[in-house]
Scaffold this active site. Sequence first.
Site, short mmCIF file in Angstrom:
data_model
loop_
_atom_site.label_atom_id
_atom_site.label_comp_id
_atom_site.label_asym_id
_atom_site.label_seq_id
_atom_site.Cartn_x
_atom_site.Cartn_y
_atom_site.Cartn_z
NE ARG A 65 -3.60 -2.23 2.74
CZ ARG A 65 -3.31 -3.36 3.37
NH1 ARG A 65 -2.12 -3.51 3.95
NH2 ARG A 65 -4.19 -4.34 3.44
CE LYS A 90 -7.99 -0.78 4.68
NZ LYS A 90 -8.53 -1.10 3.34
CG HIS A 164 -5.22 1.13 -3.76
ND1 HIS A 164 -4.39 0.87 -2.68
CD2 HIS A 164 -6.18 0.17 -3.73
CE1 HIS A 164 -4.84 -0.19 -2.02
NE2 HIS A 164 -5.91 -0.64 -2.64
NE ARG A 167 -3.22 -3.69 -1.31
CZ ARG A 167 -2.57 -4.45 -0.43
NH1 ARG A 167 -1.26 -4.44 -0.41
NH2 ARG A 167 -3.21 -5.21 0.42
CG HIS A 198 -5.77 -9.00 1.56
ND1 HIS A 198 -5.73 -9.86 0.49
CD2 HIS A 198 -5.69 -7.75 1.02
CE1 HIS A 198 -5.64 -9.18 -0.64
NE2 HIS A 198 -5.61 -7.90 -0.34
CE1 TYR A 207 -6.29 -6.91 -5.83
CE2 TYR A 207 -6.12 -8.51 -4.07
CZ TYR A 207 -6.00 -7.21 -4.52
OH TYR A 207 -5.61 -6.22 -3.67
#
Length: 231
Positions: A65, A90, A164, A167, A198, A207
């Site tokens: 990120r 995150k 972003h 990523r 994650h 994805y």
Amino acid sequence: MAALDERTEVPPPGLIPNHQGWRPPFIYSPEDIDALMAEAHQSRWRLPAATQETVIGLLAATGMRIGEVIGLNRDDIAWDDAVLTITATKFGKSRNIPLLESTMAALADYAAFRDRLCLEPSSSSFFVSRRGTRLLYPPFRLTFRRLCDLSGVGAGSSIRPRIHDVRHTFAVRTLLKWYREGADVEALLPTLSVYLGHGDPRSAYWYLSAAPELLALAATRLDLNREVLGR
């Protein structure tokens, strides 16, 4: 499904309530990343040029990120082990990211260049601004947008490239590679999820629908599995 089977019915907009907008990611080609880094390299300010170029390269090579890259400190890199430690994640969890030799070499080159131009940094940040301070996301996001415009990346696309999306591109390219190699993608998805940091391994499944090529490969694998089970 409509792309794979023309009989699929697509509900009209508004039929199903949806309070969260979703946009497909812009998938960067290797040439796009090269163009962005080359454009950053041409900046009139030598240190910001090196910083922007290396940050984009690290994003593309690791799928980190942008906040994690900006929050990276100098002692977060284990040079002998080629491992990068992310502490400001995150979800508040630390994780280690193994790096390729070429990525380590690029980081080492940047660190040496940074230390020659920034003799008295005002922070412990690995990536610094022209004043030696830690990078801030809003200005860097604007810089990235400008680099896209100047390099022509995303020109003519209906999807506006975002920082972003680098990523997302890393994840999609990784999955494409696994499918083409015949790997057990189902078993490897949790590994990708952990690598990307994650909060829930199920997040990696998103994805699979991020690119038509990837969706087609996944569908082909599903058809093959059905044939095997039917024998």
